[in-house]
Motif scaffolding. Structure first.
Motif, PDB file in Angstrom:
ATOM      1  N   ASP A 190     -20.724  30.326  17.248  1.00 36.58           N
ATOM      2  CA  ASP A 190     -19.457  30.800  17.973  1.00 36.58           C
ATOM      3  C   ASP A 190     -18.260  30.506  17.239  1.00 36.58           C
ATOM      4  O   ASP A 190     -17.507  31.258  17.295  1.00 36.58           O
ATOM      5  N   ILE A 191     -17.982  29.412  16.856  1.00 35.97           N
ATOM      6  CA  ILE A 191     -16.560  29.065  16.004  1.00 35.97           C
ATOM      7  C   ILE A 191     -16.572  29.727  14.923  1.00 35.97           C
ATOM      8  O   ILE A 191     -15.499  30.630  14.679  1.00 35.97           O
ATOM      9  N   ALA A 192     -17.552  30.256  14.044  1.00 34.36           N
ATOM     10  CA  ALA A 192     -17.548  31.228  12.993  1.00 34.36           C
ATOM     11  C   ALA A 192     -17.007  32.393  13.521  1.00 34.36           C
ATOM     12  O   ALA A 192     -16.580  33.064  13.002  1.00 34.36           O
ATOM     13  N   TRP A 193     -17.562  32.969  14.772  1.00 34.20           N
ATOM     14  CA  TRP A 193     -17.475  34.203  15.419  1.00 34.20           C
ATOM     15  C   TRP A 193     -16.094  34.235  15.623  1.00 34.20           C
ATOM     16  O   TRP A 193     -15.389  35.216  15.264  1.00 34.20           O
ATOM     17  N   TRP A 194     -15.431  33.250  16.000  1.00 33.68           N
ATOM     18  CA  TRP A 194     -13.935  33.155  16.696  1.00 33.68           C
ATOM     19  C   TRP A 194     -13.128  33.393  15.113  1.00 33.68           C
ATOM     20  O   TRP A 194     -12.269  34.200  15.250  1.00 33.68           O
ATOM     21  N   LYS A 195     -13.516  32.759  13.922  1.00 28.19           N
ATOM     22  CA  LYS A 195     -12.739  32.708  12.972  1.00 28.19           C
ATOM     23  C   LYS A 195     -12.934  34.133  12.421  1.00 28.19           C
ATOM     24  O   LYS A 195     -11.743  34.826  11.667  1.00 28.19           O
ATOM     25  N   ALA A 196     -14.016  34.785  12.371  1.00 28.71           N
ATOM     26  CA  ALA A 196     -14.081  36.188  11.858  1.00 28.71           C
ATOM     27  C   ALA A 196     -13.617  37.018  12.483  1.00 28.71           C
ATOM     28  O   ALA A 196     -13.250  38.192  11.873  1.00 28.71           O
ATOM     29  N   SER A 197     -13.548  36.854  14.067  1.00 21.58           N
ATOM     30  CA  SER A 197     -12.834  38.014  14.820  1.00 21.58           C
ATOM     31  C   SER A 197     -11.415  38.428  14.263  1.00 21.58           C
ATOM     32  O   SER A 197     -10.897  39.454  14.643  1.00 21.58           O
ATOM     33  N   GLY A 198     -10.666  37.418  13.936  1.00 21.45           N
ATOM     34  CA  GLY A 198      -9.165  37.730  13.624  1.00 21.45           C
ATOM     35  C   GLY A 198      -8.467  37.468  14.653  1.00 21.45           C
ATOM     36  O   GLY A 198      -7.297  37.271  14.473  1.00 21.45           O
ATOM     37  N   ASP A 199      -9.017  37.117  15.951  1.00 15.84           N
ATOM     38  CA  ASP A 199      -8.004  36.886  16.986  1.00 15.84           C
ATOM     39  C   ASP A 199      -7.727  35.485  17.154  1.00 15.84           C
ATOM     40  O   ASP A 199      -8.224  34.482  16.649  1.00 15.84           O
ATOM     41  N   PRO A 200      -6.402  35.247  17.301  1.00 13.03           N
ATOM     42  CA  PRO A 200      -5.816  33.835  17.305  1.00 13.03           C
ATOM     43  C   PRO A 200      -6.640  32.879  18.323  1.00 13.03           C
ATOM     44  O   PRO A 200      -7.113  33.313  19.405  1.00 13.03           O
ATOM     45  N   PHE A 201      -7.053  31.781  17.911  1.00 15.18           N
ATOM     46  CA  PHE A 201      -7.555  30.613  18.444  1.00 15.18           C
ATOM     47  C   PHE A 201      -7.402  29.217  18.004  1.00 15.18           C
ATOM     48  O   PHE A 201      -6.596  29.260  16.890  1.00 15.18           O
TER      49      PHE A 201
END
Length: 166
Positions: A48-59
């Motif tokens: 999930d964290i890798a997906w957030w990072k790859a998405s380009g959306d701020p987190f």
């Protein structure tokens, strides 16, 4: 939105540090998520964290550390839609956890302050969050920290796996 600019007085004294997690902290973040969601393995959170990072959306994830141990964390991301948000994009608290021994000390509020500042720095005007209906302690905490209840819903879903031809 009301944003608190100073951290609350904490019972554990000056030994508390709130810091933003770095990429090197991602494994620790995944492990912490298993404390909040024990039925889900850390490997799923790592994905999930890798997906957030790859998405380009701020987190962002912020850790609360006391005496070199992580005693709490909060994570949030920007969503294209958040219930009640004027204009669409808004920050959303995905997870918030404080070690049981450090609860009721102001750590959760300090973590929330960090997310509020992060969201304001992104130019966002709304912060959303949620909890399950039976978690009345969380509901009280949200209300005490400036959130308003917007709705209650029951979420449904079903698999769309391919069925064999009949």
């Amino acid at each position: 939105m009301r944003v608190r600019r100073e951290f609350h007085r904490l019972k554990i004294g000056d030994r508390l540090t709130i810091r933003r997690a770095s990429e090197a902290d991602f494994p620790a973040w995944a492990d912490l998520l298993t404390r909040l969601h024990p039925a889900i393995p850390a490997s799923e959170f790592t994905a999930d964290i890798a997906w957030w990072k790859a998405s380009g959306d701020p987190f962002a994830c912020f850790f609360a550390e006391a005496e070199e141990a992580i005693v709490g964390f909060i994570d949030a991301r920007v969503r294209g839609y958040v219930e009640g948000a004027p204009g669409g994009r808004a920050a959303f608290v995905e997870d918030l956890w404080v070690d049981e021994a450090h609860r009721r000390s102001g750590i959760a509020a300090a973590l929330l302050d960090a997310v509020e500042r992060w969201a304001c720095d992104l130019g966002l005007a709304w912060l959303g969050s949620d909890t399950v209906p039976e978690n009345t302690a969380s509901q009280r905490w949200h209300l005490a920290h400036g959130f308003s209840e917007l709705e209650r819903l029951v979420v449904y879903g079903k698999s769309l796996d391919q069925k064999p031809n009949e």
